[in-house]
Each structure stands twice: as C-alpha cells, then as structure tokens.
Scaffold this motif. Structure first.
Motif, PDB file in Angstrom:
ATOM      1  N   VAL A  22      63.202  61.126 -85.399  1.00 25.95           N
ATOM      2  CA  VAL A  22      63.389  59.956 -86.255  1.00 25.95           C
ATOM      3  C   VAL A  22      64.691  59.250 -85.900  1.00 25.95           C
ATOM      4  O   VAL A  22      64.749  58.031 -85.746  1.00 25.95           O
ATOM      5  CB  VAL A  22      63.399  60.363 -87.744  1.00 25.95           C
ATOM      6  N   HIS A  23      65.736  60.059 -85.740  1.00 25.69           N
ATOM      7  CA  HIS A  23      67.045  59.500 -85.382  1.00 25.69           C
ATOM      8  C   HIS A  23      66.976  58.654 -84.110  1.00 25.69           C
ATOM      9  O   HIS A  23      67.577  57.596 -84.011  1.00 25.69           O
ATOM     10  CB  HIS A  23      68.039  60.655 -85.146  1.00 25.69           C
ATOM     11  N   GLU A  24      66.228  59.184 -83.156  1.00 25.61           N
ATOM     12  CA  GLU A  24      66.160  58.505 -81.865  1.00 25.61           C
ATOM     13  C   GLU A  24      65.073  57.427 -81.823  1.00 25.61           C
ATOM     14  O   GLU A  24      64.758  56.908 -80.758  1.00 25.61           O
ATOM     15  CB  GLU A  24      65.929  59.541 -80.752  1.00 25.61           C
ATOM     16  N   HIS A  25      64.502  57.175 -82.980  1.00 26.29           N
ATOM     17  CA  HIS A  25      63.479  56.120 -83.088  1.00 26.29           C
ATOM     18  C   HIS A  25      62.270  56.393 -82.206  1.00 26.29           C
ATOM     19  O   HIS A  25      61.638  55.451 -81.723  1.00 26.29           O
ATOM     20  CB  HIS A  25      64.085  54.750 -82.765  1.00 26.29           C
ATOM     21  N   ARG A  26      61.995  57.661 -81.977  1.00 28.16           N
ATOM     22  CA  ARG A  26      60.755  57.992 -81.283  1.00 28.16           C
ATOM     23  C   ARG A  26      59.613  58.084 -82.285  1.00 28.16           C
ATOM     24  O   ARG A  26      58.444  57.913 -81.943  1.00 28.16           O
ATOM     25  CB  ARG A  26      60.883  59.329 -80.539  1.00 28.16           C
ATOM     26  N   LEU A  27      59.940  58.346 -83.515  1.00 27.11           N
ATOM     27  CA  LEU A  27      58.957  58.364 -84.606  1.00 27.11           C
ATOM     28  C   LEU A  27      59.260  57.215 -85.552  1.00 27.11           C
ATOM     29  O   LEU A  27      60.136  57.319 -86.409  1.00 27.11           O
ATOM     30  CB  LEU A  27      59.033  59.696 -85.372  1.00 27.11           C
ATOM     31  N   PRO A  28      58.577  56.112 -85.388  1.00 25.03           N
ATOM     32  CA  PRO A  28      58.858  54.954 -86.247  1.00 25.03           C
ATOM     33  C   PRO A  28      58.365  55.161 -87.667  1.00 25.03           C
ATOM     34  O   PRO A  28      57.452  55.964 -87.907  1.00 25.03           O
ATOM     35  CB  PRO A  28      58.101  53.817 -85.563  1.00 25.03           C
ATOM     36  N   PRO A  29      58.980  54.449 -88.602  1.00 22.11           N
ATOM     37  CA  PRO A  29      58.544  54.514 -90.006  1.00 22.11           C
ATOM     38  C   PRO A  29      57.055  54.224 -90.120  1.00 22.11           C
ATOM     39  O   PRO A  29      56.543  53.341 -89.439  1.00 22.11           O
ATOM     40  CB  PRO A  29      59.368  53.413 -90.677  1.00 22.11           C
ATOM     41  N   ALA A 129      71.855  56.503 -78.230  1.00 17.60           N
ATOM     42  CA  ALA A 129      73.082  55.870 -78.721  1.00 17.60           C
ATOM     43  C   ALA A 129      73.113  55.878 -80.248  1.00 17.60           C
ATOM     44  O   ALA A 129      74.148  56.174 -80.864  1.00 17.60           O
ATOM     45  CB  ALA A 129      73.180  54.435 -78.195  1.00 17.60           C
ATOM     46  N   LEU A 130      71.985  55.605 -80.814  1.00 14.08           N
ATOM     47  CA  LEU A 130      71.917  55.581 -82.271  1.00 14.08           C
ATOM     48  C   LEU A 130      72.154  56.973 -82.848  1.00 14.08           C
ATOM     49  O   LEU A 130      72.864  57.149 -83.837  1.00 14.08           O
ATOM     50  CB  LEU A 130      70.549  55.071 -82.718  1.00 14.08           C
ATOM     51  N   LEU A 131      71.561  57.953 -82.203  1.00 16.46           N
ATOM     52  CA  LEU A 131      71.767  59.334 -82.631  1.00 16.46           C
ATOM     53  C   LEU A 131      73.252  59.689 -82.600  1.00 16.46           C
ATOM     54  O   LEU A 131      73.801  60.249 -83.555  1.00 16.46           O
ATOM     55  CB  LEU A 131      70.983  60.277 -81.707  1.00 16.46           C
ATOM     56  N   LEU A 132      73.915  59.319 -81.507  1.00 19.19           N
ATOM     57  CA  LEU A 132      75.332  59.644 -81.355  1.00 19.19           C
ATOM     58  C   LEU A 132      76.175  58.900 -82.379  1.00 19.19           C
ATOM     59  O   LEU A 132      77.148  59.447 -82.919  1.00 19.19           O
ATOM     60  CB  LEU A 132      75.787  59.287 -79.935  1.00 19.19           C
ATOM     61  N   SER A 160      69.460  56.190 -92.977  1.00 20.95           N
ATOM     62  CA  SER A 160      69.940  54.947 -92.369  1.00 20.95           C
ATOM     63  C   SER A 160      69.214  54.661 -91.063  1.00 20.95           C
ATOM     64  O   SER A 160      68.968  53.500 -90.719  1.00 20.95           O
ATOM     65  CB  SER A 160      71.450  55.038 -92.116  1.00 20.95           C
ATOM     66  N   SER A 161      68.854  55.715 -90.360  1.00 18.71           N
ATOM     67  CA  SER A 161      68.099  55.523 -89.117  1.00 18.71           C
ATOM     68  C   SER A 161      66.791  54.808 -89.392  1.00 18.71           C
ATOM     69  O   SER A 161      66.371  53.933 -88.623  1.00 18.71           O
ATOM     70  CB  SER A 161      67.813  56.870 -88.457  1.00 18.71           C
ATOM     71  N   LEU A 162      66.149  55.197 -90.472  1.00 16.60           N
ATOM     72  CA  LEU A 162      64.900  54.533 -90.835  1.00 16.60           C
ATOM     73  C   LEU A 162      65.160  53.078 -91.218  1.00 16.60           C
ATOM     74  O   LEU A 162      64.412  52.175 -90.836  1.00 16.60           O
ATOM     75  CB  LEU A 162      64.239  55.268 -92.004  1.00 16.60           C
ATOM     76  N   VAL A 163      66.228  52.886 -91.982  1.00 16.97           N
ATOM     77  CA  VAL A 163      66.571  51.528 -92.404  1.00 16.97           C
ATOM     78  C   VAL A 163      66.819  50.647 -91.191  1.00 16.97           C
ATOM     79  O   VAL A 163      66.326  49.520 -91.113  1.00 16.97           O
ATOM     80  CB  VAL A 163      67.818  51.550 -93.315  1.00 16.97           C
ATOM     81  N   TRP A 168      66.915  46.300 -88.675  1.00 20.02           N
ATOM     82  CA  TRP A 168      67.944  45.888 -87.738  1.00 20.02           C
ATOM     83  C   TRP A 168      67.604  44.524 -87.161  1.00 20.02           C
ATOM     84  O   TRP A 168      66.496  44.299 -86.679  1.00 20.02           O
ATOM     85  CB  TRP A 168      68.040  46.924 -86.612  1.00 20.02           C
ATOM     86  N   ARG A 169      68.574  43.620 -87.244  1.00 19.21           N
ATOM     87  CA  ARG A 169      68.329  42.326 -86.608  1.00 19.21           C
ATOM     88  C   ARG A 169      68.986  42.339 -85.238  1.00 19.21           C
ATOM     89  O   ARG A 169      70.122  42.744 -85.074  1.00 19.21           O
ATOM     90  CB  ARG A 169      68.875  41.180 -87.456  1.00 19.21           C
TER      91      ARG A 169
END
Lengths: 228, 228
Positions: A22-29, A129-132, A160-163, A168-169
């Motif tokens: 989820v953190h790495e956006h491999r699993l989208p909401p 990068a987001l994970l870090l 916040s990762s999900l948000v 994210w714009r």
DNA sequence: TGGCGCAATATTGTATACAATAATGCCGAC
DNA sequence: GTCGGCATTATTGTATACAATATTGCGCCA
C-alpha cells in the motif's frame, strides 16, 4: 509470490507485506483482496489471511464489506482531512521531543533516509520514494521514544499513503526532501522550537498539495458512487 | 452470560462487551481469557472469540502470548506514562475544538453524564463511575467531530482504565467530577482557551493521582516478573 | 529424598469442511 | 425484446477437526 518461499508467513508478516505494498502504491485504494487469492499467493490458509486482513482493517487500511470481502480502503475527503489534522496534533510536538533526544546515530539514519529518497526519485521509483518519505516521519517518532505515540503516527502515515494515492495533485514532486532536510538541520542543532515549527509547516504543505475539493471523490466503483 | 441470549454475539459485540468489563474493572489486568471458556460463555465458536481477542489486542487491551493465550493487558509504568502523554497531546486541543462546536444538546449530554457519575459514586458503584468518567472524555471527542482523533482517544481512555486499575493510589476519589464540572462551564461559555487549559490540567491531575514509581510494578504473575 | 525426564493433558495455532449470503446468468412470461 | 424471478456460482462467515506447543504430573533413578 515466490513458488519457493522459505519465509514463514504469519498473519503479522502478511499484514506487513500488504501494508508495504500500500505504501508503495502497488495496491491502489479500492483493490479487492480476495481471501482465496491471497491464501494461494502466500501458500497459507484463509485463516491466516483473515487475521491479516482484520489487522489491516483495524488500522483502517482495509475496509470490510459484509459478505462482499475486503478492499483497500478509500479514505473520504473528510477522513483525509482528519488524518492530517491528527498528524498535526502529534507530529510537531513529537519532532520537538525528538530534537532534544537526537543522537549522532539517529542523525545518520535520517541523513541516509533522505539520500535514499533522492536516489529513488532520480530513478523514477516513486513508490519507493513515498515509502521512504513516510519512514522519515516514522523514524522521527521512534527517536522521540514514545512508543504509544509512535504507533499512532505509524497508522496515520499508512493512511496518508492512501490519501496521497487518491488526492495527490500532480506537480510539486521533490518538495518533500527539502522539508526533510530543513528538519534535519533543526535536529542537528537540537533546536526543538524550530523542529516543531518546521514539522507543522511541512504537514500544512502536504495538505496543501492535496486536491481535497470534495467534488472529485474517488468513487472508484459502482453502486455506492450512486448511493444505492 | 444468560442462558437464553437473544443477542447476536458478533466478534464486535463480544469485544465491546469485554472492553466494557475492563472499563468497569470487572476484568482486572492479567486475567486469562481462555478461548474455550469465552466461547462457551457467549455460546459461540472459538473463531468469533479469537476475532474479538485480536481486535482487543490491536487496541492494546489484551496481550497475546504465543501458545499461552490471551490476557488482559498489564501496562508497564512506561506505557502508563506514554498513554497519558498521548492524551495530553490530543485531548486539550480537542476540548478547545469541542468548545466552539458545542450545542445545547451536547451540553445536556455532558451534564447528564456528570450527574450519573455522581449517582454511581454515591451508590458506591466505582466501576460504573469510572466508566462514566471515561465516557465524558469520549463524548468531548465526539463533539469535536474528528472521528479519527476520537478513535485514538477512545483507545487511550480504555488503556487508561487498565492504568488506573494498576496504579491508582487510594484517596482523592471525587476530584473527577469537579474537573468535569469546570470543563462543562467552559464549554457552556464556548470558551475554547479555558477548555484547553482545563483539560490539560485535568490530565496532569490524573497522572499525579497515579503511583508511577517504577518499583512497585504490578508483577501479577509469575515467571516474567522474574524475567524468564 | 530430590532432581531429571518422559508421558499425559490442556490450550492454542492452523487448516478445512460446511453454511450463509450475494452476485451472475439463464430462462420464461408478458 | 425486456423485465422479473429462479437457479447457479462464487465468495465470505462460522464451526469444527486436527496439529503443534506448553504445562503439569508421575515415576524412575541417583
């Protein structure tokens, strides 16, 4: 998953693995997390999968719909605001506390984190990068040495990762490392006042970089987008 | 439990039931929560019981010991301090926010709560009084209308019940309702500054009424009291 | 008699079978 | 041809059977 898995997949491991994804956006909401599917993927029974999904559900990373299954959560605009409101109550004071407890070793860890994030960004690995970036905040909480608050911040960072995935714009990509670098300087000086202020501003900037106009709801799928 | 139970015991219901028992100090820290025992008591299978225990475990009300079972948590002195540190970050600002959103109906609810607590205290129902005292804080969080923060405060209040069970020093019984009454006045005036200050003081008083000298650990049971 | 080890027991951990529910597709009637 | 209802299918919810592990008690031996 690997066909030959030497790892022992406890429910905690599975939950951590999914949370990382989820953190790495491999699993989208909104992603459906089928129990059989996961059980087969990890080579375990549904029992363990269910325990992992329950754990993630308690962290609000997963939403359970009765008789429908588990899905990666899709925080509403409301919830998105609330998550950052909560972070703004916890993290600035935590950063202040961290500044007074910071050791050389801690500073090295944070420096390394920022460097790693730079590398990831240059390599176009946005997920990493987001994970870090999240790990930086988590590390600060760890340094503050308040495990209870750290746990709360940990959950808020995950959410916040999900948000970010939802709201994210585009534009303004690398402002992250800038803010973290400024924080690092405050930490190096042991300047609690500055750390608190910088963290507060940083969080405000984060919210500002989101598109939280309630109109553009995610509404990924289906019936509930139409309210029935 | 009742032999004739019309209620449907979902894992959430069971968890809530147990949590309430913790609040009212009917389940003291360290109590063993046997799965078969609970399953029989509620007339359900261990599956549901385990789900409930997992939920409580995530809220840190229950500690799981591998192959040993689940026990009502026994927060350490360290954890006790952390819980109130976290509350002191969240609740004062939440009280301020609540003060500005307070309606007449909300005020009535809080008044009733204080009255109920008085009644319970007079009747010697200390468990119920403690439950109501916690509910006052929870109600304030609800009024502030920040569900995420409310959830966190809810967990912290529950954990506080365990802390109080372990570290409460006798004497000073009814200072609680006094502090709540003062808060009520601030709320009635819509005085956010006062509400924030009063809540902060109130939490400090609470910690001060605890015996957190690390020597007198609870050490309820056994081997881990000796570190093995 | 005291200590060690094995066996018996109890309890939790995991997998699986079965039940319940919701989604899907088919068929018939209007 | 389309709508409604029923049957089929897939998926989750719950219970239970079995395996793994820790504890307890017994008995043997020094």
């Amino acid at each position: 998953m690997n066909t030959i898995d030497t790892k022992l997949w406890t429910s905690e491991n599975v939950a951590a693995d999914l949370e990382r994804a989820v953190h790495e956006h491999r699993l989208p909401p909104g992603t459906k997390l089928g129990e059989d599917e996961l059980a087969e993927a990890y080579g375990i029974s549904r029992t363990i999968v269910r325990a992992a999904l329950q754990a993630l559900s308690h962290r609000r990373l997963v939403e359970h719909k009765r008789n429908r299954g588990a899905f990666i959560a899709q925080p509403s605009v409301r919830e998105a605001r609330e998550v950052f409101e909560a972070r703004s109550l916890l993290e600035p004071r935590t950063a202040r506390s961290a500044a007074t407890r910071m050791t050389e070793q801690d500073l090295d860890i944070l420096k390394q984190n920022i460097a790693d994030e730079h590398v990831a960004l240059d390599a176009g690995e946005n997920g990493r990068a987001l994970l870090l970036s999240g790990q930086f905040h988590l590390e600060v909480a760890r340094i503050a040495d308040q495990a209870t608050i750290e746990d709360m911040i940990s959950e808020l960072i995950s959410r916040s990762s999900l948000v970010i995935a939802l709201y994210w714009r585009r534009r303004a990509a690398l402002c992250e490392t800038q803010a973290h670098h400024a924080l690092l300087d405050a930490f190096a000086e042991g300047n609690g006042d500055a750390a608190e202020d910088l963290m507060k501003s940083h969080l405000l900037d984060l919210v500002a970089s989101l598109d939280l106009r309630s109109v553009s709801q995610p509404a990924t799928s289906l019936r509930e987008a139409l309210g029935r």
